[in-house]
Design a protein around this motif. Structure first.
Motif, mmCIF file in Angstrom:
data_model
loop_
_atom_site.group_PDB
_atom_site.id
_atom_site.type_symbol
_atom_site.label_atom_id
_atom_site.label_comp_id
_atom_site.label_asym_id
_atom_site.label_seq_id
_atom_site.Cartn_x
_atom_site.Cartn_y
_atom_site.Cartn_z
ATOM 1 N N GLY A 199 0.811 -1.210 0.000
ATOM 2 C CA GLY A 199 0.000 0.000 0.000
ATOM 3 C C GLY A 199 0.843 1.257 0.000
ATOM 4 N N THR A 200 1.925 1.246 0.776
ATOM 5 C CA THR A 200 2.823 2.401 0.825
ATOM 6 C C THR A 200 3.514 2.615 -0.512
ATOM 7 O OG1 THR A 200 3.218 1.972 3.181
ATOM 8 C CG2 THR A 200 4.775 3.422 2.043
ATOM 9 N N ALA A 201 3.976 1.519 -1.128
ATOM 10 C CA ALA A 201 4.638 1.623 -2.427
ATOM 11 C C ALA A 201 3.678 2.138 -3.496
ATOM 12 C CB ALA A 201 5.193 0.262 -2.837
ATOM 13 N N LYS A 202 2.437 1.672 -3.437
ATOM 14 C CA LYS A 202 1.462 2.132 -4.436
ATOM 15 C C LYS A 202 1.203 3.620 -4.307
ATOM 16 C CE LYS A 202 -3.032 1.253 -6.470
ATOM 17 N NZ LYS A 202 -4.249 0.400 -6.514
ATOM 18 N N LEU A 203 1.134 4.117 -3.087
ATOM 19 C CA LEU A 203 0.935 5.551 -2.887
ATOM 20 C C LEU A 203 2.125 6.352 -3.414
ATOM 21 C CD1 LEU A 203 -0.563 5.495 0.718
ATOM 22 C CD2 LEU A 203 -1.750 6.177 -1.376
ATOM 23 N N ALA A 204 3.334 5.912 -3.089
ATOM 24 C CA ALA A 204 4.537 6.628 -3.516
ATOM 25 C C ALA A 204 4.726 6.574 -5.019
ATOM 26 C CB ALA A 204 5.762 6.052 -2.808
ATOM 27 N N MET A 205 4.297 5.466 -5.635
ATOM 28 C CA MET A 205 4.510 5.286 -7.070
ATOM 29 C C MET A 205 3.251 5.595 -7.870
ATOM 30 S SD MET A 205 6.739 1.761 -6.888
ATOM 31 C CE MET A 205 7.587 2.009 -8.454
ATOM 32 N N GLY A 206 2.307 6.270 -7.234
ATOM 33 C CA GLY A 206 1.088 6.660 -7.915
ATOM 34 C C GLY A 206 1.224 8.027 -8.547
ATOM 35 N N VAL A 207 0.496 8.995 -8.020
ATOM 36 C CA VAL A 207 0.485 10.344 -8.594
ATOM 37 C C VAL A 207 1.864 11.008 -8.586
ATOM 38 C CG1 VAL A 207 -0.481 12.663 -8.355
ATOM 39 C CG2 VAL A 207 -1.957 10.659 -8.089
ATOM 40 N N PRO A 208 2.664 10.913 -7.501
ATOM 41 C CA PRO A 208 3.991 11.557 -7.541
ATOM 42 C C PRO A 208 4.881 11.031 -8.663
ATOM 43 C CG PRO A 208 3.402 11.008 -5.286
ATOM 44 C CD PRO A 208 2.384 10.349 -6.157
ATOM 45 N N LEU A 209 4.923 9.716 -8.837
ATOM 46 C CA LEU A 209 5.751 9.146 -9.903
ATOM 47 C C LEU A 209 5.189 9.493 -11.275
ATOM 48 C CD1 LEU A 209 8.128 7.397 -10.759
ATOM 49 C CD2 LEU A 209 6.653 5.377 -10.555
ATOM 50 N N PHE A 210 3.867 9.529 -11.388
ATOM 51 C CA PHE A 210 3.253 9.917 -12.657
ATOM 52 C C PHE A 210 3.624 11.350 -13.027
ATOM 53 C CE2 PHE A 210 -0.292 11.946 -14.919
ATOM 54 C CZ PHE A 210 -0.320 11.167 -16.078
ATOM 55 N N ALA A 211 3.592 12.254 -12.051
ATOM 56 C CA ALA A 211 3.956 13.647 -12.319
ATOM 57 C C ALA A 211 5.413 13.764 -12.752
ATOM 58 C CB ALA A 211 3.698 14.496 -11.073
ATOM 59 N N LEU A 212 6.309 13.015 -12.100
ATOM 60 C CA LEU A 212 7.723 13.030 -12.482
ATOM 61 C C LEU A 212 7.894 12.497 -13.902
ATOM 62 C CD1 LEU A 212 10.710 13.403 -11.797
ATOM 63 C CD2 LEU A 212 10.697 11.109 -10.798
ATOM 64 N N THR A 213 7.170 11.437 -14.228
ATOM 65 C CA THR A 213 7.235 10.865 -15.582
ATOM 66 C C THR A 213 6.728 11.856 -16.608
ATOM 67 O OG1 THR A 213 6.905 8.642 -14.685
ATOM 68 C CG2 THR A 213 6.472 8.951 -17.031
ATOM 69 N N LEU A 214 5.642 12.534 -16.292
ATOM 70 C CA LEU A 214 5.075 13.519 -17.207
ATOM 71 C C LEU A 214 6.058 14.661 -17.449
ATOM 72 C CD1 LEU A 214 2.331 13.635 -18.645
ATOM 73 C CD2 LEU A 214 1.548 15.190 -16.862
ATOM 74 N N TRP A 215 6.794 15.042 -16.406
ATOM 75 C CA TRP A 215 7.797 16.096 -16.556
ATOM 76 C C TRP A 215 8.901 15.663 -17.510
ATOM 77 C CZ3 TRP A 215 12.900 16.117 -14.123
ATOM 78 C CH2 TRP A 215 13.600 17.309 -14.356
ATOM 79 N N LEU A 216 9.366 14.425 -17.374
ATOM 80 C CA LEU A 216 10.405 13.915 -18.265
ATOM 81 C C LEU A 216 9.916 13.874 -19.711
ATOM 82 C CD1 LEU A 216 11.837 11.001 -16.096
ATOM 83 C CD2 LEU A 216 12.876 13.240 -16.504
ATOM 84 N N VAL A 217 8.666 13.462 -19.905
ATOM 85 C CA VAL A 217 8.102 13.440 -21.256
ATOM 86 C C VAL A 217 7.999 14.862 -21.793
ATOM 87 C CG1 VAL A 217 6.049 12.890 -22.624
ATOM 88 C CG2 VAL A 217 6.853 11.288 -20.867
#
Length: 238
Positions: A199-217
């Motif tokens: 559950g903790t990993a899913k939270l950390a790798m949810g919206v925050p990781l998506f935003a970081l990925t979107l920035w790289l794109v």
């Protein structure tokens, strides 16, 4: 053109400039001159709404264990978020997306009788997205190129430009890497039955990781544009 009249060509150009905004938040973020992490996560309220059901699920699991109370608490949380939106007469689009995800996870946990089942639909979704992105790259129709081409009004002309094609392939690979990373971290935790860690990993790798990925794109595609096709010179008159 007399004073006070508008230039039809100018009006048409202005309309074209605001078209990306109609594509929604993702289009605004990808086509903007500057990147906003706040916009990428849907604003602070959107971020809290996306994280709250998962946080409540983990807390309830730590407090009571099992699957029933954590699932009920998570469903009640997302229902309350939608209700608040309805009372305030604000957009419920993002909250309803949370209802769908939490609802499917709740049904899976109920059918399996296991709290870890709450996270299974998300694992399947990550796998399907990863497969689709890799397939789009293999057939040289990278998903990022399709999206950006539509948002910027390029159509399919970007495919004829080798430089832009490379950028779109790389951008798609970045998004694919995000889904692959989620699976690489979360799947072993699910198989190990580590519900809290999952559950903790899913939270950390949810919206925050998506935003970081979107920035790289965004960094990759912000200056990408297909070269204009040279036009034949106008015929000379004799």
């Amino acid at each position: 053109m007399t004073p006070g009249q508008s230039d039809p060509d100018r009006r048409e150009d202005t309309t074209a400039e605001v078209e990306p905004a109609r594509a929604g938040r993702l289009g605004e973020v990808l086509t903007g001159d500057e990147f906003s992490f706040t916009e990428a996560v849907g604003g602070w309220r959107g971020f809290i709404e996306s994280a709250a059901p998962g946080v409540v699920f983990v807390i309830a699991y730590l407090g009571w264990g099992g699957w029933l109370i954590p699932v009920i608490a998570s469903v009640a949380t997302v229902a309350a978020l939608v209700l608040v939106r309805l009372i305030q007469r604000s957009s419920v689009q993002q909250a309803l997306a949370g209802v769908l995800g939490v609802g499917i996870g709740a049904i899976w946990a109920w059918r399996s009788g296991d709290a870890g089942g709450y996270f299974v639909p998300g694992l399947w979704a990550n796998g399907l997205y990863l497969a689709a992105l890799l397939a789009s790259m293999a057939v040289r129709w990278p998903a990022v190129g399709i999206v950006v081409g539509l948002l910027k009004g390029w159509g399919t002309s970007w495919r004829a430009d080798a430089r832009v094609m490379r950028m779109m392939q790389l951008g798609t690979a970045v998004v694919a890497a995000m889904f692959a990373l989620r699976l690489a971290v979360q799947l072993p935790l699910y198989l190990a039955g580590a519900v809290v860690a999952l559950g903790t990993a899913k939270l950390a790798m949810g919206v925050p990781l998506f935003a970081l990925t979107l920035w790289l794109v965004w960094l990759l595609v912000r200056n990408a544009a297909p070269r204009s096709t040279p036009q034949d010179p106008p015929p000379t008159t004799r």
